[in-house]
Design an enzyme around this catalytic site. Structure first.
Site, short mmCIF file in Angstrom:
data_model
loop_
_atom_site.label_atom_id
_atom_site.label_comp_id
_atom_site.label_asym_id
_atom_site.label_seq_id
_atom_site.Cartn_x
_atom_site.Cartn_y
_atom_site.Cartn_z
N GLY A 198 37.85 9.06 -45.88
CA GLY A 198 39.13 9.16 -44.11
C GLY A 198 38.75 8.33 -42.95
N GLY A 205 37.42 15.47 -40.24
CA GLY A 205 36.43 16.31 -40.97
C GLY A 205 35.92 15.91 -42.19
N SER A 227 32.13 15.28 -41.93
CA SER A 227 31.10 16.44 -42.38
C SER A 227 31.27 18.24 -42.42
CB SER A 227 30.65 15.84 -41.23
OG SER A 227 30.11 14.80 -41.47
N GLU A 263 27.94 10.26 -44.71
CA GLU A 263 27.89 9.17 -44.24
C GLU A 263 27.27 8.74 -45.11
OE1 GLU A 263 28.22 9.40 -41.46
OE2 GLU A 263 28.36 11.23 -40.40
#
Length: 222
Positions: A9, A14, A16, A87
């Site tokens: 996204g 949202g 993490s 990440e």
């Protein structure tokens, strides 16, 4: 059966937060997992959510070998049932292939989280490989919003509020650079293509910003 999943996204959707929630849910059921991240906004060796949640994680570098990491832990008697990889857009294509091998040969679930495209609307190498190899690609349902009120689909890099489309692919946000203050902003495709950030829209004309906000909320395109 183990699987490789890519949760993707824009910024502010949202990712993490979901990564930490999934870790909590699996750990609460007695499963053993390892958390990884790279270039987290809060600094090295953490997964942090904009909601304030923070969890220690192993920092991924160019030399990180996920296959070797899992094998070493198991050799030391540490069970590994799943990996949380945040990440993931910053991982190399080779590291994504290592994650796929961990799933296929070691039966370890791997849940990766990251943005798909950079500030130029180009795929990150890690994200591109994940799209190619993942068993599932899940688009997060929490919708980040452009300043106009429309759904944000693109990530923009700004310097002193002005969108830029040149420079290194990875630059930490909210820092002072030689050229000015570097930050990031999510935009809808229309305003990303126009290079119109909230700051430049306000500077151009307050009435334009207000009109664009109304159009974006109503889904009306100019």
């Amino acid at each position: 059966m183990a699987e490789l999943v890519f949760f993707s996204g824009t910024m502010d959707c949202g990712k993490s937060t979901l990564a930490l929630q999934m870790h909590h849910n699996h750990a609460a059921r007695g499963r053993d997992g390892v958390l990884f991240t790279r270039n987290d906004r809060a600094g090295a060796a953490t997964i942090s959510s904009r909601l304030g949640l923070v969890q220690h994680a192993a920092e991924v570098g160019d030399a990180t070998d996920f296959w070797a990491e899992v094998i070493e832990r198991r050799t030391q008697g540490q069970p590994v049932d799943y990996l949380i990889a945040d990440e993931a857009q910053f991982y190399t294509a080779t590291q994504v292939e290592q994650l796929a091998r961990v799933v296929d040969e070691l039966e370890v679930d791997v849940y990766t989280f990251g943005i798909s495209t950079d500030f130029r609307a180009r795929l990150f190498p890690g994200s591109a490989r994940l799209v190619e190899l993942a068993d599932r690609v899940e688009v997060l349902q929490v919708k980040a919003l452009c300043w106009c009120g429309a759904r944000a689909t693109h990530n923009a890099r700004t310097v002193d509020g002005v969108m830029v489309v040149e420079g290194a692919q990875v630059v930490v946000g909210d820092v002072a650079a030689a050229s000015g203050e570097v930050a990031y902003e999510v935009l809808c495709r229309r305003h990303h293509m126009r290079r119109m950030t909230a700051a430049t829209a306000r500077a151009a004309s307050p009435s334009v910003a207000t009109l664009s906000s109304a159009q974006g909320t109503l889904g009306v395109g100019a």
